[in-house]
Each structure stands twice: as structure tokens, then as C-alpha cells.
Design a protein around this motif. Structure first.
Motif, mmCIF file in Angstrom:
data_model
loop_
_atom_site.group_PDB
_atom_site.id
_atom_site.type_symbol
_atom_site.label_atom_id
_atom_site.label_comp_id
_atom_site.label_asym_id
_atom_site.label_seq_id
_atom_site.Cartn_x
_atom_site.Cartn_y
_atom_site.Cartn_z
ATOM 1 N N ASP A 240 7.288 56.189 69.433
ATOM 2 C CA ASP A 240 6.448 57.187 70.103
ATOM 3 C C ASP A 240 5.523 57.948 69.156
ATOM 4 O O ASP A 240 4.421 58.327 69.524
ATOM 5 N N THR A 241 5.968 58.157 67.916
ATOM 6 C CA THR A 241 5.148 58.937 66.982
ATOM 7 C C THR A 241 4.107 58.070 66.286
ATOM 8 O O THR A 241 3.072 58.563 65.836
ATOM 9 N N GLU A 243 4.686 56.683 63.542
ATOM 10 C CA GLU A 243 4.954 56.862 62.111
ATOM 11 C C GLU A 243 5.239 55.539 61.406
ATOM 12 O O GLU A 243 4.822 55.315 60.271
#
Length: 299
Positions: A240-241, A243
């Protein structure tokens, strides 16, 4: 998909296409209403075909039926070979397993190594699409966030697909998923020792992410026959991020010609049943799929 007698609700289609992949072999034609084994078809005369690559008896393939010392234990874990189906028990007729989804117009194994189920694992890596400012992109019509997945272009047929591959005898599904992403989407087989160590760290991070099993079971695949078929476990790894996913060093390798992030929508034309798996992911994640009314039905 079907019951143990092959009473298919939605008859497989790709498993009846001709010519058979990698050959000029034409299947016997099987109309939708005669796919099910429950429908009597006394004039059914399927073509027999086993590819030369399978007859050469590589390590990943079973010996020919009837060969001395070869007596496979169908519907069981046969030594290191998993002969159980994810769809339950399948019929065995005249010593040969019978495709649980019905007739295909071809007997033998074709390109498949195992009699009965041939198990694969399909890792679906997803991230939210972002604009230049790092904000999630929203589809103007559905008003849902756009999801992307890692797609490879297969060398054998030129179609776009999820990176995946065969589960080796005795191998855990999680190991297969990790290996296939490394080999097909990150070109791990061509990297130096130092690069491989960096890649291992990246893959460890990636496969420690949230994940969910999207689909388990029979796959409508053009390589399927009356006696051998593909089954998969499709697993979604999401970030979701962004990253981790945003920093993946994608590089095509092994069976892939190209690799890239692809926007998910209902216009995708993918290999075998991969579009179905991608749709399931989009719906589960509440992402954009089609421009019309958002649908919960699985086409």
C-alpha cells in the motif's frame, strides 16, 4: 468449475483450442454441450499427443504409462510428487486420470510433465498507481484508485502474463513464488554473487508483505488434455505504501522477454486464466476494473 465427474458449469474453452501449443496438432472438436463426462459421447475419438520434450523424460516429467517400475498413486502425495487435486478427487479410468473439467479433444500429456494435476504458483505483485506528486491515481469514470501489477511477456507465445512457474517436487508454494519472481521479473539467473545477495534481501522484504490467496484450483489452459491439466495457487502480494514495490529492479529473465508494471482494467488480454485472477485482485482491493458499473460477478 466442476464436480468429480466433470460436470462443468462453465465449460473450459482454452483447453479445447487448436492447434495444440508448440505443434500443428488439431484437437478433436468438442462442443460446449459435450464437454462434461456425464454426457454420453460414444463417437468421441480424441487425438493422442505427447510432445517430444516430454517423451525425452526430463527430470520434471513422468515416465510413459506402462513403463516398468512406474505405478503412480493418483489422488495421493506420491513420494515427492503431489498428485492430489486442489478441486478434490478426480476419476481414474483405465489407469489414466481424467480431467475434472471434462473433455478437451486430446489424450496423452501434450506439453505437461505429470499425468493428472500439474501444479504451478502465480505471484501477483501489486501497487497503487501514483502521479508525479506521489498521489494515488483515481480513474475518472469509476472514481476508484488504479492498481498496477507486474506483468511479463512470455517467450513461448508472446502473450502478457503473471510471472509464475511449476512447483518442484517437495517444494513449498512460497518457495516457488519467490523463485519465479526472481528468475522471470528480476533476472536472478544472470546476476553476479553480490547482485544476487542484494536481490535476496529485496525478495525477502517483498515476500514478507501482506499477501492473500486469490485462487486455488483448476486452470483453463491451452496445454491441458483429457489426462493432464494445470492447477494453480495465485497469491497477491500488495504494498500500500509503495515503499518496496516502487523500488523493485524489474529485469526480464528466464522465460520472459519483457517485464513491466501494467495498469489493471477489464481490457487486459492475458495468458490462460490470468485475467480472471487479476480481476479477483482488483475486486478484493476495491480498485478500478471497468468503466461501467462496478461488478462483483466474475466473468
Amino acid at each position: 468449475m466442476s464436480d468429480s465427474n466433470g460436470a462443468a458449469e462453465n465449460p473450459h474453452k482454452k483447453a479445447r483450442t487448436s492447434p495444440y501449443p508448440g505443434s500443428k496438432v488439431e484437437r478433436s472438436q468438442v462442443p460446449d454441450e459435450k464437454v462434461s463426462w456425464l454426457v454420453q459421447q460414444p463417437d468421441y475419438k480424441p487425438v493422442k499427443y505427447i510432445a517430444g520434450s516430454v517423451l525425452a523424460q526430463p527430470t520434471w516429467a513422468d515416465p510413459p504409462m506402462g513403463k516398468r517400475n512406474f505405478s503412480p498413486k493418483f489422488n495421493e502425495e506420491d513420494g515427492h510428487v503431489e498428485r492430489r487435486s486442489q478441486n478434490g478427487l478426480y476419476e481414474v479410468e483405465n489407469g489414466r486420470p481424467r480431467n475434472p473439467a471434462g473433455r478437451t479433444g486430446l489424450v496423452g500429456r501434450g506439453l505437461l510433465g505429470r499425468w493428472g494435476p500439474n501444479h504451478v504458483a502465480d505471484p501477483i505483485l501489486t501497487r497503487w498507481k501514483k502521479d508525479g506528486k506521489g498521489k494515488k491515481v483515481i480513474h475518472p469514470v469509476s472514481e476508484r484508485n488504479v492498481l498496477q501489477f507486474v506483468a511479463i511477456k512470455r517467450k513461448d507465445c508472446g502473450e502478457w502474463a503473471i510471472p509464475g512457474g511449476m512447483v518442484e517436487p517437495g517444494e513449498k508454494i512460497s518457495t516457488t513464488l519467490k523463485r519465479e519472481v526472481g528468475e522471470e521479473a528480476m533476472n536472478s539467473l544472470q546476476k553476479s554473487r553480490a547482485e544476487t545477495q542484494d536481490l535476496e534481501k529485496q525478495l525477502h522484504k517483498l515476500f514478507s508483505q501482506e499477501h492473500s490467496v486469490v485462487y486455488k484450483g483448476y486452470v483453463d489452459d491451452p496445454r491441458n488434455t483429457d489426462n493432464a491439466w494445470m492447477e494453480t495457487e495465485a497469491v497477491n502480494y500488495s504494498d500500500d505504501t509503495g515503499e518496496i514495490m516502487d523500488h523493485l529492479s524489474l529485469e526480464a529473465g528466464d522465460d520472459a522477454k519483457k517485464v513491466k508494471w501494467v495498469d489493471i482494467n477489464d481490457q487486459l488480454k492475458l495468458y490462460a486464466s490470468h485475467s480472471q485472477f487479476i480481476q479477483l485482485v482488483a475486486e478484493k482491493r476495491g480498485a478500478h476494473w471497468r468503466e461501467g458499473m462496478y461488478s462483483n460477478c466474475h466473468d
